[in-house]
Write a protein that holds these residues in place. Structure first.
Motif, PDB file in Angstrom:
ATOM      1  N   THR A  31       0.831  -1.209   0.000  1.00  0.00           N
ATOM      2  CA  THR A  31       0.000   0.000   0.000  1.00  0.00           C
ATOM      3  C   THR A  31       0.868   1.262   0.000  1.00  0.00           C
ATOM      4  O   THR A  31       0.602   2.215  -0.734  1.00  0.00           O
ATOM      5  CB  THR A  31      -0.943   0.006   1.218  1.00  0.00           C
ATOM      6  OG1 THR A  31      -1.853  -1.087   1.088  1.00  0.00           O
ATOM      7  CG2 THR A  31      -1.737   1.304   1.298  1.00  0.00           C
ATOM      8  N   ILE A  32       1.922   1.225   0.825  1.00  0.00           N
ATOM      9  CA  ILE A  32       2.798   2.409   0.881  1.00  0.00           C
ATOM     10  C   ILE A  32       3.482   2.629  -0.469  1.00  0.00           C
ATOM     11  O   ILE A  32       3.520   3.753  -0.977  1.00  0.00           O
ATOM     12  CB  ILE A  32       3.847   2.268   2.013  1.00  0.00           C
ATOM     13  CG1 ILE A  32       3.153   2.326   3.368  1.00  0.00           C
ATOM     14  CG2 ILE A  32       4.906   3.349   1.909  1.00  0.00           C
ATOM     15  CD1 ILE A  32       4.055   1.980   4.537  1.00  0.00           C
ATOM     16  N   GLU A  33       3.982   1.539  -1.059  1.00  0.00           N
ATOM     17  CA  GLU A  33       4.628   1.674  -2.370  1.00  0.00           C
ATOM     18  C   GLU A  33       3.674   2.297  -3.394  1.00  0.00           C
ATOM     19  O   GLU A  33       4.012   3.243  -4.102  1.00  0.00           O
ATOM     20  CB  GLU A  33       5.076   0.310  -2.892  1.00  0.00           C
ATOM     21  CG  GLU A  33       6.335  -0.217  -2.233  1.00  0.00           C
ATOM     22  CD  GLU A  33       6.649  -1.655  -2.655  1.00  0.00           C
ATOM     23  OE1 GLU A  33       7.691  -2.155  -2.233  1.00  0.00           O
ATOM     24  OE2 GLU A  33       5.836  -2.258  -3.408  1.00  0.00           O
ATOM     25  N   LEU A  37       3.984   6.042  -5.197  1.00  0.00           N
ATOM     26  CA  LEU A  37       4.037   6.156  -6.660  1.00  0.00           C
ATOM     27  C   LEU A  37       2.883   7.004  -7.196  1.00  0.00           C
ATOM     28  O   LEU A  37       3.067   7.860  -8.071  1.00  0.00           O
ATOM     29  CB  LEU A  37       3.978   4.758  -7.291  1.00  0.00           C
ATOM     30  CG  LEU A  37       5.276   3.946  -7.194  1.00  0.00           C
ATOM     31  CD1 LEU A  37       5.039   2.512  -7.656  1.00  0.00           C
ATOM     32  CD2 LEU A  37       6.373   4.605  -8.032  1.00  0.00           C
ATOM     33  N   ILE A  38       1.690   6.779  -6.669  1.00  0.00           N
ATOM     34  CA  ILE A  38       0.516   7.536  -7.134  1.00  0.00           C
ATOM     35  C   ILE A  38       0.692   9.027  -6.843  1.00  0.00           C
ATOM     36  O   ILE A  38       0.471   9.883  -7.710  1.00  0.00           O
ATOM     37  CB  ILE A  38      -0.774   7.014  -6.454  1.00  0.00           C
ATOM     38  CG1 ILE A  38      -1.102   5.617  -6.970  1.00  0.00           C
ATOM     39  CG2 ILE A  38      -1.939   7.966  -6.681  1.00  0.00           C
ATOM     40  CD1 ILE A  38      -2.103   4.877  -6.106  1.00  0.00           C
ATOM     41  N   THR A 166      -5.604   8.544  -2.562  1.00  0.00           N
ATOM     42  CA  THR A 166      -4.638   7.522  -2.152  1.00  0.00           C
ATOM     43  C   THR A 166      -5.327   6.390  -1.390  1.00  0.00           C
ATOM     44  O   THR A 166      -4.924   5.230  -1.486  1.00  0.00           O
ATOM     45  CB  THR A 166      -3.534   8.159  -1.300  1.00  0.00           C
ATOM     46  OG1 THR A 166      -3.042   9.312  -1.983  1.00  0.00           O
ATOM     47  CG2 THR A 166      -2.398   7.192  -1.087  1.00  0.00           C
ATOM     48  N   LYS A 167      -6.378   6.718  -0.646  1.00  0.00           N
ATOM     49  CA  LYS A 167      -7.128   5.661   0.040  1.00  0.00           C
ATOM     50  C   LYS A 167      -7.727   4.667  -0.950  1.00  0.00           C
ATOM     51  O   LYS A 167      -8.017   3.528  -0.613  1.00  0.00           O
ATOM     52  CB  LYS A 167      -8.237   6.273   0.897  1.00  0.00           C
ATOM     53  CG  LYS A 167      -7.732   6.811   2.209  1.00  0.00           C
ATOM     54  CD  LYS A 167      -8.872   7.241   3.108  1.00  0.00           C
ATOM     55  CE  LYS A 167      -9.709   8.331   2.428  1.00  0.00           C
ATOM     56  NZ  LYS A 167     -10.703   8.930   3.333  1.00  0.00           N
ATOM     57  N   GLY A 168      -7.910   5.128  -2.196  1.00  0.00           N
ATOM     58  CA  GLY A 168      -8.450   4.261  -3.244  1.00  0.00           C
ATOM     59  C   GLY A 168      -7.541   3.098  -3.605  1.00  0.00           C
ATOM     60  O   GLY A 168      -7.949   2.219  -4.369  1.00  0.00           O
ATOM     61  N   THR A 178      -1.897  -7.268  -3.814  1.00  0.00           N
ATOM     62  CA  THR A 178      -1.765  -7.788  -2.450  1.00  0.00           C
ATOM     63  C   THR A 178      -1.555  -6.655  -1.464  1.00  0.00           C
ATOM     64  O   THR A 178      -0.675  -6.708  -0.611  1.00  0.00           O
ATOM     65  CB  THR A 178      -0.580  -8.760  -2.375  1.00  0.00           C
ATOM     66  OG1 THR A 178       0.567  -8.112  -2.936  1.00  0.00           O
ATOM     67  CG2 THR A 178      -0.875 -10.019  -3.158  1.00  0.00           C
ATOM     68  N   GLU A 179      -2.341  -5.590  -1.595  1.00  0.00           N
ATOM     69  CA  GLU A 179      -2.244  -4.496  -0.621  1.00  0.00           C
ATOM     70  C   GLU A 179      -3.076  -4.868   0.616  1.00  0.00           C
ATOM     71  O   GLU A 179      -3.588  -5.976   0.699  1.00  0.00           O
ATOM     72  CB  GLU A 179      -2.640  -3.156  -1.257  1.00  0.00           C
ATOM     73  CG  GLU A 179      -3.967  -3.129  -1.977  1.00  0.00           C
ATOM     74  CD  GLU A 179      -5.109  -3.137  -1.020  1.00  0.00           C
ATOM     75  OE1 GLU A 179      -5.206  -2.168  -0.243  1.00  0.00           O
ATOM     76  OE2 GLU A 179      -5.907  -4.101  -1.043  1.00  0.00           O
TER      77      GLU A 179
END
Ligand SMILES: Nc1ncnc2c1ncn2[C@@H]1O[C@H](COP(=O)(O)OP(=O)(O)O)[C@@H](O)[C@H]1O
Ligand SMILES: [Mg+2]
Lengths: 226, 243
Positions: A31-33, A37-38, A166-168, A178-179
């Motif tokens: 998720t952090i990655e 990136l986003i 980002t929550k998306g 696999t987040e």
């Protein structure tokens, strides 16, 4: 067994939680990655579009407005699914991770462009004229005089929008990313127990609550000073 | 002639704002421009440094054809300082930052050189001790003097003033006029749009009266103020003197 024990046994089952903790932690890393990136690519692309738009080339601006409105209208999940299942037909087959990254970056780009653009246009015309009258070029004026003032106005709306988009990343589950949510729900179906979901929710809070609090601080700080 | 504008026309869409204006300004001359609101005074000034592009006509400043496509406009504009009614200081920079930006970015000075020149320009407007203040921390009169310093730091050959004191509280007008007068005494060529008739009488070489996109009448301040020949000039001067 009391009702409370049954509740704890179901939602906070220690054995299940211990077993799936590594999976959830791995999900947090993914998720952090994705989020980093986003945010980087979405904000950068949005700023570039806003700067291009300020050049005032008509056909280019129509194109930008079309792209921006498109990605502000489509639900992010639809974009993810289109890219993941649609692009293979066109010869490219992005992974679920890449599909989610591109989709949410495009959405953030679209909203960020509008926010940056609003910031740029809110800088009074006199600022442009004063700078140009001293011989600064268009680009120098934009970068040295207008953008610093525009950015200060955009910080609060930009932070809020960035958090929302980002929550998306949780939508990535749908295309097997696999987040956090993906890890939590597969752990839930493997263990026949919803405890992993509670861990997932906690993981989201750990990640996003500090950001939301920081955003609130940024907002008040930049609202006072001018 | 350091400034020579010939037969300037300016249209904004269907609106014909300048209808053939000729203006020649000699070196060290102070030309004072008056006229009713909307008569085209600001537009004329803005045509001189090409903030507005005239629809037709020619503009030469210090020998440079301001309208030629081959002219490096950013280079040419260094020779023409401009001061605006609303100051237009950069709010995110200090007074010194305002003054040194173009010195660094346009005149190609190093930061150290620019700081020395910028500090000297602030000194000339009496604000050496305000160098590190932001515009929001300065009075209107001080802001306008910083704006003048920003322009003169580039050592322009001519200065354009568009109603430099109109946005100021009455008690702050004097400090800005004093700076303009000292600039005048240093031999700067100036074109000033303003309603400050006292300043015009004391400092102007020539007063130009504009109405409806044309120069109606011009001459020495005493002649224009005491013995205007045109009815429109008479009416305008009568009007502002009643205020
Ligand atoms: N950028 C512009 N677009 C359209 N009309 C303008 C513009 N600038 C000035 N005008 C018009 O031109 C006329 C002359 O304006 P201006 O030169 O500002 O007059 P003054 O400075 O004498 O008051 C006015 O009618 C004004 O509304
Ligand atoms: Mg005006």
């Amino acid at each position: 067994m009391t009702g409370w024990d049954r509740f704890a046994e179901t939602f906070f089952n220690a054995k299940v939680m211990a077993k799936y903790l590594p999976d959830i932690l791995y999900g947090m890393v993914v998720t952090i990655e994705l989020a980093v990136l986003i945010i980087l690519s979405g904000l950068f692309a949005g700023l570039v579009l806003a700067l291009i738009r300020s050049l005032g080339v008509r056909p280019l601006n129509w194109l930008i407005i079309f792209i921006v409105d498109l990605f502000r209208s489509l639900p992010p999940l639809v974009i993810i699914v289109l890219i993941y299942f649609g692009l293979p037909a066109a010869g490219a087959s992005p992974s679920g991770f890449v599909s989610t990254w591109i989709s949410l970056a495009l959405v953030l780009m679209a909203f960020a462009e509008e926010i940056f653009w609003a910031g740029i246009t809110s800088v009074p015309r006199g600022q442009w004229e004063a700078a140009r009258s001293t011989g600064l070029s268009f680009v120098q004026t934009l970068l040295e005089v207008v953008l610093p003032q525009a950015l200060r106005l955009t910080i609060a709306p930009l932070t809020n929008r960035t958090i929302a988009i980002t929550k998306g990343t949780a939508l990535g589950t749908v295309v097997a990313v696999t987040e956090i949510l993906g890890q939590a729900s597969s752990a839930m179906s493997n263990s026949y127990n919803p405890s992993p979901l509670m861990m997932g929710a906690t993981a989201y809070l750990v990640l996003f609550l500090p950001v939301v609090v920081a955003a609130r601080w940024i907002e008040t700080r930049f609202a006072w000073k001018r | 002639m350091i400034v020579s504008a010939k037969d300037i026309h300016k249209h904004f869409g269907a609106l014909h704002v300048l209808k053939g204006v000729d203006l020649d300004v000699a070196e060290r001359e102070l030309v004072f421009v008056i006229g009713p609101s909307g008569s085209g005074k600001s537009t004329l000034l803005r045509c001189l440094n090409r903030l507005e592009r005239p629809t037709s006509g020619s503009v030469r400043v210090d020998g440079i054809d301001m309208l030629a496509p081959s002219t490096d406009i950013n280079h040419a504009r260094q020779r023409i300082g401009m001061v605006f009614q609303s100051f237009n200081l950069y709010p995110h920079m200090t007074a010194l930052g305002n003054v040194t930006l173009a010195l660094r970015k346009v005149a190609g000075k190093s930061r150290a050189e620019a700081d020395v020149l910028g500090q000297a320009a602030l000194e000339r407007v009496g604000l050496a001790d305000r160098a590190s203040h932001r515009p929001a921390e300065l009075s209107g009169g001080q802001q306008q003097r910083v704006a003048i310093a920003r322009a003169i730091a580039l050592e322009p050959r001519v200065m354009l003033f568009d109603e430099p004191t109109s946005a100021l509280d009455p008690e702050l007008v004097g400090s800005v006029l004093a700076v303009m007068r000292s600039l005048r005494e240093s031999g700067m060529t100036m074109i000033v749009v303003s309603h400050e008739m006292g300043f015009a009488r004391a400092a102007a070489d020539r007063v130009v009266f504009m109405d409806d996109g044309l120069i109606v009448e011009q001459g020495p301040p005493a002649a224009i103020f005491e013995h205007p020949t045109h009815e429109r000039t008479r009416a305008f001067i009568g009007q502002i003197q009643r205020h």
